[in-house]
Each structure stands twice: as C-alpha cells, then as structure tokens.
Scaffold this motif. Structure first.
Motif, PDB file in Angstrom:
ATOM      1  N   GLY A   1     -24.374  14.628  -4.827  1.00 46.90           N
ATOM      2  CA  GLY A   1     -26.250  14.353  -5.338  1.00 46.90           C
ATOM      3  C   GLY A   1     -25.799  14.672  -6.613  1.00 46.90           C
ATOM      4  O   GLY A   1     -26.673  14.986  -7.404  1.00 46.90           O
ATOM      5  N   HIS A   2     -24.735  16.288  -7.375  1.00 49.00           N
ATOM      6  CA  HIS A   2     -24.929  15.505  -9.188  1.00 49.00           C
ATOM      7  C   HIS A   2     -24.154  14.682  -9.913  1.00 49.00           C
ATOM      8  O   HIS A   2     -24.532  14.038 -10.666  1.00 49.00           O
ATOM      9  CB  HIS A   2     -23.711  16.995  -9.381  1.00 49.00           C
ATOM     10  CG  HIS A   2     -23.349  17.660 -10.380  1.00 49.00           C
ATOM     11  ND1 HIS A   2     -22.645  16.475 -11.606  1.00 49.00           N
ATOM     12  CD2 HIS A   2     -23.816  17.989 -11.505  1.00 49.00           C
ATOM     13  CE1 HIS A   2     -22.790  16.728 -12.917  1.00 49.00           C
ATOM     14  NE2 HIS A   2     -24.184  17.919 -12.996  1.00 49.00           N
TER      15      HIS A   2
ATOM     16  N   ALA B   1     -27.753  12.317  -9.898  1.00 47.02           N
ATOM     17  CA  ALA B   1     -28.773  13.224 -10.711  1.00 47.02           C
ATOM     18  C   ALA B   1     -28.190  12.035 -12.360  1.00 47.02           C
ATOM     19  O   ALA B   1     -29.081  12.608 -13.179  1.00 47.02           O
ATOM     20  CB  ALA B   1     -28.695  14.563 -10.957  1.00 47.02           C
ATOM     21  N   ARG B   2     -26.783  12.306 -12.792  1.00 42.12           N
ATOM     22  CA  ARG B   2     -26.499  12.832 -13.691  1.00 42.12           C
ATOM     23  C   ARG B   2     -26.432  11.159 -13.921  1.00 42.12           C
ATOM     24  O   ARG B   2     -27.000  10.668 -15.241  1.00 42.12           O
ATOM     25  CB  ARG B   2     -24.070  12.438 -13.524  1.00 42.12           C
ATOM     26  CG  ARG B   2     -24.370  12.275 -15.177  1.00 42.12           C
ATOM     27  CD  ARG B   2     -24.561  12.522 -16.066  1.00 42.12           C
ATOM     28  NE  ARG B   2     -25.267  14.036 -15.936  1.00 42.12           N
ATOM     29  CZ  ARG B   2     -24.340  15.651 -15.809  1.00 42.12           C
ATOM     30  NH1 ARG B   2     -23.010  15.226 -16.749  1.00 42.12           N
ATOM     31  NH2 ARG B   2     -24.489  16.422 -16.854  1.00 42.12           N
TER      32      ARG B   2
ATOM     33  N   GLU C   1     -30.256  10.309 -14.672  1.00 36.66           N
ATOM     34  CA  GLU C   1     -30.374  11.222 -15.811  1.00 36.66           C
ATOM     35  C   GLU C   1     -29.895  10.329 -17.430  1.00 36.66           C
ATOM     36  O   GLU C   1     -30.731   9.706 -17.900  1.00 36.66           O
ATOM     37  CB  GLU C   1     -29.412  12.244 -15.716  1.00 36.66           C
ATOM     38  CG  GLU C   1     -30.085  13.084 -16.508  1.00 36.66           C
ATOM     39  CD  GLU C   1     -29.022  15.068 -16.909  1.00 36.66           C
ATOM     40  OE1 GLU C   1     -30.193  15.474 -16.977  1.00 36.66           O
ATOM     41  OE2 GLU C   1     -27.724  14.941 -16.787  1.00 36.66           O
TER      42      GLU C   1
ATOM     43  N   HIS D   1     -32.977  18.558 -11.533  1.00 40.44           N
ATOM     44  CA  HIS D   1     -32.051  18.008 -11.028  1.00 40.44           C
ATOM     45  C   HIS D   1     -32.387  18.576  -9.665  1.00 40.44           C
ATOM     46  O   HIS D   1     -32.560  17.387  -8.701  1.00 40.44           O
ATOM     47  CB  HIS D   1     -30.767  18.378 -10.945  1.00 40.44           C
ATOM     48  CG  HIS D   1     -30.403  18.018 -12.892  1.00 40.44           C
ATOM     49  ND1 HIS D   1     -28.693  18.427 -12.400  1.00 40.44           N
ATOM     50  CD2 HIS D   1     -30.761  17.124 -13.030  1.00 40.44           C
ATOM     51  CE1 HIS D   1     -28.570  17.423 -13.339  1.00 40.44           C
ATOM     52  NE2 HIS D   1     -29.477  16.998 -14.045  1.00 40.44           N
TER      53      HIS D   1
ATOM     54  N   GLU E   1     -24.886  22.813  -0.927  1.00 38.96           N
ATOM     55  CA  GLU E   1     -25.643  21.997  -1.579  1.00 38.96           C
ATOM     56  C   GLU E   1     -25.516  22.095  -3.389  1.00 38.96           C
ATOM     57  O   GLU E   1     -24.976  21.675  -4.008  1.00 38.96           O
ATOM     58  CB  GLU E   1     -25.917  20.776  -0.907  1.00 38.96           C
ATOM     59  CG  GLU E   1     -26.144  19.515  -1.289  1.00 38.96           C
ATOM     60  CD  GLU E   1     -26.298  18.353  -0.406  1.00 38.96           C
ATOM     61  OE1 GLU E   1     -26.918  19.016   0.568  1.00 38.96           O
ATOM     62  OE2 GLU E   1     -26.498  17.185  -0.832  1.00 38.96           O
TER      63      GLU E   1
ATOM     64  N   HIS F   1     -23.974  21.705  -6.409  1.00 38.45           N
ATOM     65  CA  HIS F   1     -24.450  21.103  -7.401  1.00 38.45           C
ATOM     66  C   HIS F   1     -24.163  21.890  -9.014  1.00 38.45           C
ATOM     67  O   HIS F   1     -23.904  21.517 -10.220  1.00 38.45           O
ATOM     68  CB  HIS F   1     -25.684  20.394  -6.667  1.00 38.45           C
ATOM     69  CG  HIS F   1     -26.515  19.709  -8.071  1.00 38.45           C
ATOM     70  ND1 HIS F   1     -26.899  18.249  -7.671  1.00 38.45           N
ATOM     71  CD2 HIS F   1     -27.094  20.227  -9.701  1.00 38.45           C
ATOM     72  CE1 HIS F   1     -27.706  17.981  -8.782  1.00 38.45           C
ATOM     73  NE2 HIS F   1     -27.361  18.767 -10.056  1.00 38.45           N
TER      74      HIS F   1
ATOM     75  N   ILE G   1     -20.751  22.647 -10.274  1.00 45.44           N
ATOM     76  CA  ILE G   1     -20.450  20.834 -11.468  1.00 45.44           C
ATOM     77  C   ILE G   1     -20.788  21.208 -12.681  1.00 45.44           C
ATOM     78  O   ILE G   1     -19.872  20.912 -13.517  1.00 45.44           O
ATOM     79  CB  ILE G   1     -20.921  19.823 -10.828  1.00 45.44           C
ATOM     80  CG1 ILE G   1     -20.035  19.644  -8.603  1.00 45.44           C
ATOM     81  CG2 ILE G   1     -20.329  18.542 -11.159  1.00 45.44           C
ATOM     82  CD1 ILE G   1     -20.319  18.642  -8.595  1.00 45.44           C
TER      83      ILE G   1
ATOM     84  N   LYS H   1     -31.604  23.519 -15.736  1.00 39.56           N
ATOM     85  CA  LYS H   1     -31.587  22.356 -15.586  1.00 39.56           C
ATOM     86  C   LYS H   1     -31.850  21.696 -13.964  1.00 39.56           C
ATOM     87  O   LYS H   1     -33.029  20.595 -14.061  1.00 39.56           O
ATOM     88  CB  LYS H   1     -30.258  21.660 -15.698  1.00 39.56           C
ATOM     89  CG  LYS H   1     -30.944  20.313 -15.645  1.00 39.56           C
ATOM     90  CD  LYS H   1     -29.376  19.643 -16.891  1.00 39.56           C
ATOM     91  CE  LYS H   1     -29.895  17.957 -17.330  1.00 39.56           C
ATOM     92  NZ  LYS H   1     -28.390  17.550 -18.114  1.00 39.56           N
ATOM     93  N   PHE H   2     -31.634  22.732 -12.867  1.00 39.20           N
ATOM     94  CA  PHE H   2     -31.590  22.589 -11.782  1.00 39.20           C
ATOM     95  C   PHE H   2     -33.232  22.528 -11.112  1.00 39.20           C
ATOM     96  O   PHE H   2     -33.730  22.113 -10.175  1.00 39.20           O
ATOM     97  CB  PHE H   2     -30.575  23.253 -10.668  1.00 39.20           C
ATOM     98  CG  PHE H   2     -30.574  23.317  -9.352  1.00 39.20           C
ATOM     99  CD1 PHE H   2     -29.720  21.988  -8.914  1.00 39.20           C
ATOM    100  CD2 PHE H   2     -31.360  23.586  -8.289  1.00 39.20           C
ATOM    101  CE1 PHE H   2     -30.234  21.490  -7.845  1.00 39.20           C
ATOM    102  CE2 PHE H   2     -31.620  23.384  -6.993  1.00 39.20           C
ATOM    103  CZ  PHE H   2     -30.713  21.887  -6.787  1.00 39.20           C
ATOM    104  N   GLY H   3     -33.576  24.215 -11.707  1.00 40.09           N
ATOM    105  CA  GLY H   3     -35.156  24.108 -11.520  1.00 40.09           C
ATOM    106  C   GLY H   3     -34.833  25.859 -10.496  1.00 40.09           C
ATOM    107  O   GLY H   3     -33.572  26.036 -10.103  1.00 40.09           O
TER     108      GLY H   3
END
Lengths: 119, 876
Positions: free
Chosen positions: A32-33, A36-37, A40, A51, B14, B18, B21, B43-45
């Motif tokens: 996921g990250h 997103a990165r 982005e 995100h 998860e 996220h 990281i 940033k994630f919300g």
C-alpha cells in the motif's frame, strides 16, 4: 468538518484512482505505502486527501478480481500485504488506458478549432 | 460476523504498517520521531473512517451496522427508563387501538364468509315491500321465489328463509329459540355439510324434521350424538332431529346461538306453517355471472310474468351475502377506525416530540460522533433504528393487548353483532400493524434527525444561545387539533344520546310492563287463541295493584311486533299508489294504558265491541298525510281493493270509521325514525275468521300499567298465566323502559368507544403540552435567569410559559374546529337532533381543552418561576 468534502472528492477520484493503481501495479507487485508513494510522485493532487483513501479503492479492485493480495515482507523487513495485477486487471488496464487516450484525443480535436476562432 | 472482524483487523494491521513505513521515511528525511508520527498520521487521514469505507466495498456492512445500532439502541434506551416507558406507553395505546379495530374490521368486513365460494352468494330483495304478511319487508313471495328458481339463467340455486322466535321443547323443558324456516334446497344452495346426521333435502318438504345449530345441540341436547333421531317439539309440533350444523356455520344472520331449522311447507293458498306468504331470498350466482347480469335476468323474469301478477311491478335489488350479513356494521366500524387512526396520529406526534426532547439531550453525543467522522446518514440510521425498534416493541405489546381486547369483545358481543363470533387477530392484521409501526417509527424520527442535522452542521457553538425550534410547538398544535376533532365528535354523540333520551315518546312508559305470549302449539285454533287471550286480559285487569291492561300488536320497542302495512282508501280522497298505513290491533283500554294523548274525538268504548260497526283511531301522521285540513272524525276508511282482488285477499272488507286522533308515538324500536301514518283498530271488533286475526293471534302482546315493583308484578302475572292459560309460553316480560334503554344500547356502545378515544387523546395531548413546555423551560433557564436578574417578576416568568402554551393551543384550536366540522359532517347520519356544527359542543370542547392545557402548562410554569437567577448567573 471535512468528512462530507472528502466524500465528494473521493467519488470524483474513484475512476482515476483505480486506473492509477492498476498502472502502478503494472510495473510489478507493491504494498500500500509503495503504491501511495508512487502515485503521489506522479500526481500529487489526487492523493491530497490522504493515503487512507487508497485503501477503499484497493478493496474495490480486490473485489472485482483485478488485483490479488498476498502477505510478504517489505524492503525494510516489515510484514506487509503486497498487491499484484491479475490477468483480468492487466486487460482492464489496457482497455481503460486506450479509452482514456481516445477520449483525450477526441477532446483535443474538439478544443483545437475553438481556440483558433477566439484568439 | 467472524469474517467481518477478521477483515477489519487485517485492514488495521495494513494501515499500521503503512503509517510505520511513512514514519520511518519521515525520520530518514530528518524529522524528529514526534513530528514524523504526527505528519504520517496526518497524511494517512481518518483511520476509523477509512476502515469503514474499505469494508463498505464488500457489502453486508449494513447488517453489521444494523445489529450494532440495535445493540446500541437497547443499551442507550435502558439508560433512560422514564423516557422509554412514556414513549412505549404512548405508542402501545395508539398501535393497540388500531390493531384491535383492524382485527374487528378484517374479521367482519373483509374475511370471506365461512361458506363455500361465498363470493357467489347474493340476496335478491325487493325495494317495495310485497303485500300480505312477511317477516322482512325485503322478502319475495314464495310464488316469486319459485318463478325465479324455474326461469333464471344466472343462478345455480335460489333459496328462501324466514327467521322468527318460537317456543321449542326439548328434554330440558320449553324455552324460546330462534326458528329459521328454510326452503328445502337452502342448505344445498349454500353448500353446507352437516356436522352430524344430514341436512334438509328437497324430499323433506312435508316431513316433520328439524336441523339444529351446533350451539342448540351442545346447550339443549347435551352434545349427545344420539340426539340424531330423537324428537323435539318446535312451536307445538313434534319433529325429528336429523342433523347438526358445524360450529362455525351461522346462517343466515351471522350471529351464533341456539337455532333450529325446519323446512318450509306451503299450504294450498301459498302460506307457510307460520302464515307467512314470503321469504328472504338468497341465490348462488353461476360462475362468471356478474351481479348486474343476474339482476337484469331476475327483473326480466318478473317483467314477463303473467299480467296482474304483483311481481310485475317489483323493484328488485341484489346485494352480496356479506353485505346482507354485515352491511349495517360497515359505516359505524369504518367511523371507529377513523377515530383510532386520529388517535394513532396523536400518539405519533407525541412520540416525535419525546424524541425531539431526547435528541436535544443527546446533542453532545451526536456532535462527538459527527466529529469522529460519522456521516449524517449514519447518525440518521442510528436514530431511525432506535425509533423503529421502540415502535416495533410497542406494536408487539399493543398486539398482545389487542389480542386480549378482541377476546373480550368476542365474548361480550359474539351473539349480538353479526360475525363478531368470528373475531380473531389474523396474521395479515399483525403484518399491517408491523408496517404501521415501522411507518410511525420513521415519521417520529424525522423531526429529531432534522434538528440534529442543523446543529451538527452549524458553525456556531449554540451552547450560549437560546435557540427556539418551532417544530415541537407545531406538533402540539396538531395534537390539540386532532384531540379537538375527537372531542367534538364524542360531544356530538353525547348530545345525540341526550336528544334521543328526550324524544317525545308519545306515550308514557313509566310503570308499564310488557308481556309477550305465544301459544305453545302454533296451529292452535284461531278462535281458541282469541278466547284465551281475551280471558287473560280480563284476568290481568282484575289483579290487585294493576291499573289497566291493553293488548297491542305493535308495542314500541318490542321484538315481537307484527306489522300490517295496508293499502287504504280514505273517503273523500282518490286512491293513489302508495296510500297505505300501518295497522295496530289494540284492545279497548289502549289509550288509557299506553298514556298516549287523545287529541280529538274519543277513545274506544266497551260498547264498540258489540255495536257491529268498526271504529278506529288514527295518529297525527295519518291526519297530516291523508286528512290535511279536513274534519277527521267520521271519515270512513277501507282496505283498497285492486282489480282482480277477492274478499279473501283483503284483511277484512268492512268500512272503518275514525272516532279519534291520537298523538304520534314511537313506532318499532328506533327512537330517531320518522312517524308513519297509523290506524288503531280494536281487535275485539275484527270479524271472526278474518285472515288478519289468524296472523295476529299468533303472538299476544300485553302492556300492563301498574304501581307494583317489577318482581311482584312478574310473579303475579306468571301465577295468573300458569293458572289461566298454561299452553301460552312466555316469550318476554320486561318493563317498557328496559326496551327503550336497550334500543339506546348500541348507540351507547359507540358513544363509549368514541368518548374513550376522546379522553385518551386528551391525556396524550396534555402529556405533549407538558413535555414540550418542560423541555422549553429547561432550555430557557439561562434566558429566564437573566430576565429575572433584570427585574422580571416570578409571575411574569410564569406568564411567559403560559403564553407559550396558550399560543400552541390556539394554533391547534382553529384547524381543530375546521376538522371537527368536516368530521361532524361525515358522521351526521349517526346524529339526531343536533347539527354537525353544534355551537354548544364546540364551546364546551374548547373550554375543556383550554382548562386541561392550562393544567398541563402549570407545572413547567411553576418550575420556571422557581428558577434562581443567582444560581444561573453564577454558572456562567
């Protein structure tokens, strides 16, 4: 009080976001990250709302069978879920991309003469 | 549910990864750990919201949310027992009443009659009553029934019946029972099977057989299967019991009770055993034939009958069997349903107001949930779920209550109103109640939801401003309006009842007792009956304590009246179609005993009996219709003779001379009915062997004026009867005033119900006014405190609250009066002697509403006056 604003924005994003995710995964599996990165970096505007909004889209793609998720270990040794494109997902990406291109070509054709007439 | 949890936890893990990281990357980019965490989270919300949205994709979440909402609702409601109890009581009342009424209407008006293919059964009736003797003015003569049966193309069967009351002797002695004589094809036409033995068949026309209802079998024949083949005496004739009807079959009138059925057997002149020439007619339509087709068919049969036949100018009508049984009940029942509907609306308004109050006290909770990301839709779902949960729970309680109510009604009125013995709550009614409950739940939660929406989305913190919402006030006004409607209608009913009680009876019932006798053997010789009856009259007159006695074939409020509606020639007037009058046969002391006022001329004299010429009295209505502006005394009357009529077709041929005019008196049993022209004939003067005597001697009705108490008088009369005429069976013995109050009884029942609705509505409105004002005072504590510290007196503060109440009530009264006028107009057929817009009733209702509202507003006003300004200002 941004929940309602976020709602509408997310709806507008939905199609675009799905396409961006599929595009990202076309290069190989990612968690996921990382997705997103990647998005982005390519389009900062789309992920402005956070995100988090990526995940409902991922769930939708999972449900449609366009991607699959597997557990794995991230580059810095964390347990993470990796998403990978399925054959169906790849086909979808292809068809959607060509649709996008057709659409933008069409729009370009329509807009061009207007610009000439009204300088 | 495990699946939901698993997916949720997976998503949470998860998200955690996220964010971790992201934190790591932020630290690598040179942020402090604290900053890094903050930035990553930002940033994630909203994690919680994202989980919900992600899971929403998979569907089925609504069920989880619903369960969650229900759990939450139960928990939060049990925290406010007083609120929950009030709300539940309000709704139980509303929904319970509606369920009961729906069950009654479904059971009586909608449930098909318990006969095979009952939708094919119709009554064929005449709109202009036949000549001669009949038990019902809508009956067709046996000859006409026969013509219909033979000539039609629309019916598979045509049957006739007459219902009367006669003495029936079984092993338990002689008691009266309902006797229904039926044509021999009647049961076949209805398609009814016997519970035991067999039913009447075409071969039974002349045989002495009898079929009994299940109730007769269990009450009077001890439910003995060997009763089949035994004999009972029906109206003096020995008959063999051949069959028992099933428990659920109550033909023809739809009420339960001991009934015996005998076959119609006609003599040479076309009369049956009970000297009746006609019968009520039921037919079964052929499949696919409509009522219109059948009616046209029947009319054409009569139109083509032989010339001179009375059938030729018969105006026929057709109605469904269901309408025949319950037609009269339809309007009152639907009116009552309207009443309970209004009650439910009032309860609904109350529920909405209670919920608005509660929503206000839940605002902090709602604001927090909204701030945490709950959308308005989610909050709405929670509110609606809670509201529906409460109303479904109330509906369940209400249904349980109405189950009990229906049982009570069935026991109390099962034998009194048609089909009330079939009352029960069927699944369709419960389903209807459930739908209503959901509707009520949704409607009642709309207002509070709108309130919450406004407040959670408003940018201002409303804590310090006194916000006024108009909605609760409007709801109270609506309640007041609806209550006004119910109260006015009950007021009109009360006035109607008062008017009926004050109706000029035309006679004096005080101290008069009526006694109805019938010969045990109905074929007893006419002359013998006449002698016995005359002897009894003399015997009764001689009893101590008795002032006078008269015989009357038509006694007001008696159930045993025989009516002769005779076409009459009045001397000095050309006969016109429709010139007819009712004939009542009385004895010499009629005027004295009945207390009827003699307006002109003289009463009957003993000498009249033997003088040979017939003298009669007429009533005011007769005078107005036939002798307007003429000298009535000395006028001659005669039965009108149609071309082709012979002497035997007329009751008697002798002319009658009017010797007196009496005041109008109530005829039959309806206090509100208009007066018909009536002729009183002294029965002793009627020629021997006149056919009229034959019929009228079948029952003997005595009116006895006496100063004795009812018990003493009864035992005296019974002793004389036993001594003088043991073969005469007592059918009824009661004070005349009992008959009058019984006739008022049915109206009284409706009145009690409607008045009950009115009182419940009033109570609900009072609760509504109290609740809204109490809530408003609680909200305005700060404002009131400031007002008082600025010099307002306690009285003025109380006045503030009272004014608010006054505004709500006035706002409700105006549409309420308009609504009451419309509703009064709708029920005007139930009213008597009072207009639909009765000023006195309106004023009375207005005063009651204002007083009750003032009482309900008093306590909140008191609380407002007791506010301590110092305390309020300190809290600032």
């Amino acid at each position: 009080m941004s929940t309602r604003d976020a709602d509408t924005q997310l709806e507008l994003l939905q199609g675009t976001l799905d396409l961006l995710i599929l595009q990202t995964l076309a290069l190989g599996q990612a968690h996921g990250h990382a997705i997103a990165r990647s998005i982005e970096q390519r389009s900062d505007d789309v992920l402005q709302v956070g995100h988090g909004s990526l995940y409902p889209a991922l769930q939708r793609l999972l449900k449609l069978g366009l991607v699959v998720a597997v557990d794995g270990i991230s580059e810095n040794n964390r347990k993470a879920r990796f998403y990978r494109l399925t054959a169906k997902g790849r086909k979808k990406l292809f068809s959607e991309t060509s649709k996008w291109q057709k659409l933008s070509n069409a729009i370009a054709l329509i807009l061009a003469p207007v610009a000439k007439e009204n300088p | 549910m495990l699946g939901w949890k698993k997916r949720r936890n997976q998503l949470l893990r998860e998200f955690e990864t996220h964010i971790e990281i992201e934190i790591q990357e932020n630290i690598n980019n040179g942020m402090s750990p604290e900053e890094a965490r903050h930035a990553a989270k930002k940033k994630f919300g909203n994690v919680g919201l994202t989980v919900e949205k992600s899971r929403e994709v998979w569907g089925g979440l609504w069920l989880e949310r619903l369960l969650q909402d229900i759990r939450y609702a139960v928990r939060s409601l049990s925290g406010v027992p007083a609120y929950t109890a009030t709300l539940v009581c309000t709704l139980v009342l509303g929904l319970g009443c509606v369920t009961t009424m729906l069950a009654v209407i479904q059971s009586t008006l909608m449930q098909p009659v318990a006969l095979p293919h009952s939708e094919q059964l119709v009554q064929v009736y005449t709109e202009n009553s036949p000549d001669g003797t009949y038990a019902s003015p809508q009956a067709l003569s046996y000859k006409e029934i026969d013509e219909l049966r033979r000539g039609n193309r629309s019916f598979t069967g045509v049957g006739g019946y007459n219902t009367m009351v006669r003495p029936v002797t079984a092993s338990d002695g002689t008691r009266i029972a309902v006797l229904t004589e039926v044509t021999s094809d009647y049961f076949q036409m209805l398609g009814v099977q016997a519970r035991l033995g067999r039913l009447i068949l075409p071969a039974d026309t002349k045989s002495p057989v009898v079929v009994v209802s299940h109730e007769f079998w269990s009450e009077r024949l001890h439910a003995d299967p060997r009763a089949i083949g035994s004999t009972i005496k029906v109206s003096g004739e020995l008959r063999t019991v051949i069959g028992v009807l099933p428990l659920s079959i109550h033909v023809p009138q739809g009420t339960g009770g001991p009934i015996v059925y005998v076959p119609v057997s006609l003599d040479a002149s076309g009369d049956d055993d009970y000297k009746l020439e006609s019968a009520s007619t039921i037919a079964r339509l052929k499949p696919g034939v409509s009522m219109q087709q059948a009616l046209a068919d029947a009319q054409s049969i009569f139109a083509h009958s032989e010339p001179g036949n009375a059938a030729q100018d018969r105006h026929l009508g057709l109605r469904s069997y269901r309408d025949l049984v319950v037609g009269d009940m339809q309007k009152p029942l639907l009116t009552l349903l309207g009443g309970v509907g209004v009650l439910l609306l009032i309860a609904c308004a109350n529920a909405a107001n209670l919920q608005i109050g509660r929503a206000a006290s839940r605002m902090p909770e709602m604001t927090v949930r909204s701030a945490l990301g709950a959308s308005f839709g989610r909050l709405l779902q929670q509110l609606v779920t809670e509201s529906i949960l409460i109303s479904l729970f109330s509906a369940a309680l209400g249904s349980a209550l109405s189950y009990a109510a229906v049982e009570v009604i069935r026991h109390a009125y099962g034998n009194q109103f048609p089909r009330f013995d079939e009352l029960s709550i069927r699944p369709i009614v419960l389903a209807g109640t459930a739908v209503l409950a959901v509707l009520v739940g949704v409607v009642a939660s709309i207002a509070p939801a709108l309130n919450i929406r406004r407040k959670t989305t408003s940018r201002f913190n409303t804590k310090n401003a006194t916000r006024k919402t108009r909605l609760p006030g409007i709801l109270v006004a609506l309640q007041v309006a609806l209550t006004c409607v119910l109260l006015v209608i009950s007021g009109l009913f009360v006035r109607t009842l008062q008017q009926l009680q004050n109706v000029k009876l035309g006679f004096d019932p005080r101290g008069v007792t009526t006694l109805v006798l019938m010969p045990e053997n109905q074929n007893q010789d006419q002359q013998l009956s006449r002698e016995i009856e005359a002897r009894l009259l003399r015997r009764f007159e001689a009893l101590p304590g008795i002032q006078s006695v008269t015989m009357q074939t038509e006694i007001p409020f008696s159930n045993y009246n025989m009516v002769l509606d005779g076409r009459t020639d009045v001397s000095g007037r050309t006969y016109q179609k429709g010139d007819s009058a009712l004939y009542s046969l009385v004895s010499t002391s009629f005027v004295h005993t009945s207390g009827i006022r003699l307006l002109k001329g003289r009463s009957f004299l003993t000498e009249d009996d033997t003088s040979g010429s017939l003298v009669v009295l007429v009533n005011e209505a007769f005078l107005q219709k036939y002798l307007d502006g003429r000298q009535p005394l000395g006028t001659t009357l005669k039965f009108h003779r149609d071309p082709g009529d012979t002497d035997t077709d007329l009751p008697f041929t002798q002319p009658m001379t009017v010797v007196g005019v009496v005041e109008n008196e109530i005829q039959g049993g309806d206090l509100g009915a208009p007066y018909q022209p009536m002729i009183y004939v002294d029965s002793m003067q009627i020629p021997k062997n006149s056919p009229i005597g034959l019929i009228f001697n079948m029952t003997a009705q005595y009116a006895v004026r006496s100063s004795l108490g009812p018990a003493a008088l009864s035992s005296e009369l019974r002793a004389a009867l036993k001594d003088e005429a043991p073969t005469m069976i007592e059918m009824s013995l009661r004070p005349m005033q009992d008959g009058i109050s019984q006739s008022l009884g049915q109206r009284q029942l409706a009145l009690r119900l409607v008045a009950g609705f009115g009182i419940v509505a009033l109570a609900l409105s009072a609760v509504g006014i109290y609740g809204v004002l109490a809530y408003s005072v609680a909200l305005r504590r700060r404002e009131i405190g400031i007002r008082m510290s600025l010099g307002s007196s306690r009285l003025k503060v109380a006045g503030l609250v009272m004014r608010q109440a006054g505004a709500m009530v006035l706002l409700g009264l105006i549409p309420g009066i308009a609504g009451a006028w419309a509703a009064g107009h709708a029920v005007r057929s139930f009213l008597y002697g009072v207009s639909a817009l009765d000023a006195a009733t309106l004023v009375y209702v207005g005063v009651v509403l204002v007083l009750v509202s003032a009482a309900a507003a008093f306590f909140p006003a008191l609380r407002a006056a007791q506010i301590d300004p110092v305390e309020i200002l300190r809290a600032e």
